[in-house]
Scaffold this active site. Structure first.
Site, PDB file in Angstrom:
ATOM      1  N   SER A  99       0.833  -1.196   0.000  1.00  0.00           N
ATOM      2  CA  SER A  99       0.000   0.000   0.000  1.00  0.00           C
ATOM      3  C   SER A  99       0.874   1.255   0.000  1.00  0.00           C
ATOM      4  O   SER A  99       1.670   1.447  -0.919  1.00  0.00           O
ATOM      5  CB  SER A  99      -0.959  -0.055   1.189  1.00  0.00           C
ATOM      6  OG  SER A  99      -2.025   0.841   1.035  1.00  0.00           O
ATOM      7  N   ASP A 233      -9.564  -6.348  -4.041  1.00  0.00           N
ATOM      8  CA  ASP A 233      -9.120  -5.135  -3.361  1.00  0.00           C
ATOM      9  C   ASP A 233     -10.072  -3.982  -3.670  1.00  0.00           C
ATOM     10  O   ASP A 233     -10.245  -3.603  -4.828  1.00  0.00           O
ATOM     11  CB  ASP A 233      -7.704  -4.775  -3.814  1.00  0.00           C
ATOM     12  CG  ASP A 233      -7.029  -3.733  -2.937  1.00  0.00           C
ATOM     13  OD1 ASP A 233      -7.745  -2.947  -2.293  1.00  0.00           O
ATOM     14  OD2 ASP A 233      -5.790  -3.712  -2.904  1.00  0.00           O
ATOM     15  N   HIS A 261      -7.356  -6.088   0.145  1.00  0.00           N
ATOM     16  CA  HIS A 261      -6.181  -5.219   0.152  1.00  0.00           C
ATOM     17  C   HIS A 261      -4.984  -5.826   0.876  1.00  0.00           C
ATOM     18  O   HIS A 261      -3.885  -5.288   0.791  1.00  0.00           O
ATOM     19  CB  HIS A 261      -6.564  -3.884   0.815  1.00  0.00           C
ATOM     20  CG  HIS A 261      -5.545  -2.805   0.660  1.00  0.00           C
ATOM     21  ND1 HIS A 261      -5.097  -2.378  -0.574  1.00  0.00           N
ATOM     22  CD2 HIS A 261      -4.886  -2.059   1.592  1.00  0.00           C
ATOM     23  CE1 HIS A 261      -4.215  -1.415  -0.409  1.00  0.00           C
ATOM     24  NE2 HIS A 261      -4.058  -1.213   0.891  1.00  0.00           N
TER      25      HIS A 261
END
Length: 300
Positions: A99, A233, A261
């Site tokens: 991320s 995601d 995610h």
């Protein structure tokens, strides 16, 4: 399962930096996402520690690290990660970023190519415009005043009750909503909230992600690279990973069909096996500090 990572602290530039370390072998630098911490790697650490030395810092403003007023840009986080490596006597590592940590990892490879052996991007930021609306909302004027209410114990309890109601009517909250809820709940003091806002606003604006690495992804052809994504995601869409893979010559692309995610948490065994295989089947890069110079000049 016994953890393979041990928590430590160091002082860097006058600030407390928390990190976790474990294992032995070639180094992996593990970089977490926004509102997260080094704890995100606990599930994959036991299998990885059998093959690698694991270094997982809490980025400034996250986890147990300090929350100073200052620079929370990708470049600053990359420099901080480099300084952790330097303090621990680690010259080079495979850089793994999830991320926000993926954006930091790309910036790390660009700023310090001589320290980077491979690049692994996991549901990475910085690869497209789209991002979850709750993160975009944090960049709006007035978010500074709303955030304390969102992180209050009472509201977190309400969120749990709403989640239970949705399950009873067969609308199950996704794991990504749980990730966001837990992330906001971790912002339980003014310092962490301000650090979060500075970090998010450095990379996101109300319309979406404001930074993009796409104009430099071709340079990744000089590094063994792997892109990993959860197909479900809802925070950063898998299409970003597909496009990044196509723009990174020779990269490897792996999708986790049932993951959101957090693919490394959804299936830690597969994630660890992929990372071990990727490192075993690629030669570590040996770049120099000015290694991008030739590639940059060729674009003129």
């Amino acid at each position: 399962m016994t953890t393979a990572l041990t928590a430590h602290e160091m002082a860097l530039h006058g600030h407390r930096v928390s990190y976790r370390q474990g294992g032995s072998g070639p180094a992996l630098l593990l970089l977490h996402g926004v509102t997260n911490s080094s704890a995100t790697w606990e599930g994959v650490a036991p299998a990885l520690a059998e093959h690698f030395t694991l270094i997982a810092p809490d980025l400034l403003g996250h986890g147990e690290s300090a929350t100073p007023r200052g620079d929370y840009s990708l470049g600053a986080h990359a420099s901080g990660a480099r300084d952790v490596m330097t303090a621990l006597g680690i010259e080079r590592a495979t850089i793994v970023g999830h991320s926000l940590g993926g954006g930091v990892a790309m910036q790390f490879a660009y700023q310090f190519p001589e320290r980077c052996e491979r690049l692994v991007l996991v549901s990475s930021g910085g690869l497209g415009r789209e991002v979850h609306f709750l993160l975009r909302a944090a960049t709006l004027p007035g978010a500074d005043y709303v955030l304390p209410a969102l992180t209050s114990a009472g509201l977190v309890g309400i969120g749990r009750r709403v989640g239970g109601l949705l399950r009873r009517v067969r609308i199950t909250p996704g794991e990504d909503m749980q990730v966001l809820a837990e992330g906001f709940a971790s912002l339980d003091n003014a310092g962490s909230r301000q650090a979060f806002l500075h970090t998010v606003r450095a990379v996101i604006e109300p319309g979406g992600q404001r930074v993009s690495a796409h104009d430099r992804l071709a340079l990744a052809g000089l590094l063994p690279s792997m892109v990993v994504w959860g197909e479900k995601d809802s925070i950063i869409p898998v299409e970003h990973g597909i496009a990044a893979h196509e723009a990174m010559p020779g990269s490897r692309f792996e999708v986790f069909p049932d993951a959101g995610h957090m693919p490394h948490n959804a299936d830690p065994e597969r994630f660890a096996a992929l990372l071990v295989d990727f490192c075993a089947t690629t030669e570590p890069a040996r770049l120099t500090a000015d290694h991008w110079a030739t590639a940059i000049r060729s674009q003129r």
